[in-house]
Design a protein around this motif. Sequence first.
Motif, short mmCIF file in Angstrom:
data_model
loop_
_atom_site.label_atom_id
_atom_site.label_comp_id
_atom_site.label_asym_id
_atom_site.label_seq_id
_atom_site.Cartn_x
_atom_site.Cartn_y
_atom_site.Cartn_z
N PRO A 180 0.83 -1.21 0.00
CA PRO A 180 0.00 0.00 0.00
C PRO A 180 0.86 1.26 0.00
CG PRO A 180 -0.06 -1.06 2.15
CD PRO A 180 0.76 -1.94 1.26
N VAL A 181 0.56 2.18 -0.92
CA VAL A 181 1.29 3.44 -1.04
C VAL A 181 0.27 4.57 -1.06
CG1 VAL A 181 2.88 4.80 -2.45
CG2 VAL A 181 3.09 2.31 -2.41
N ALA A 182 0.54 5.60 -0.26
CA ALA A 182 -0.33 6.78 -0.24
C ALA A 182 0.54 8.02 -0.30
CB ALA A 182 -1.20 6.80 1.02
N THR A 183 -0.06 9.10 -0.76
CA THR A 183 0.65 10.36 -0.84
C THR A 183 -0.01 11.40 0.05
OG1 THR A 183 -0.66 11.15 -2.71
CG2 THR A 183 1.34 9.94 -3.23
N ALA A 184 0.84 12.31 0.51
CA ALA A 184 0.38 13.51 1.22
C ALA A 184 1.14 14.65 0.56
CB ALA A 184 0.68 13.41 2.71
#
Length: 130
Positions: free
Chosen positions: A33-37
């Motif tokens: 899982p990869v998320a950006t901010a």
Amino acid sequence: MTAPVGIVLVSHSTELASGLRLLVEQIGSEDVPVATAGGTDDGRIGTSYDLVLKAIKDVDRGGGVIVLPDLGSSVLTARTVLEDHPRTDVVLIDGPFVEGAVAAAVTAASGADLQTVADAAREARNVFKL
């Protein structure tokens, strides 16, 4: 199978974070899982406490989370989030943004634990390009 380590990419730029996420997802695995901010809450250049906190929650599958900021205030924002919400299974990484993200994704895709993924992201600073 063990729970995967999640990756959070924190950048001043939504586009920079999103582009790196695309690269990491193609190199890594659908299981990581990869998320950006990236950017501020209203889409400007900057960093957002709320976006960092949300991204950590979004990628947390039980295997831990690494948070990889680009520079400056993204580091300060990520650090503040982690100070306000302390967890031993969320690690702030002092490493290169692009190379660290790629190394973390490849390592996480192999099923490695949090410490191994964090080490791979940090150690990416020592990989020569030429």
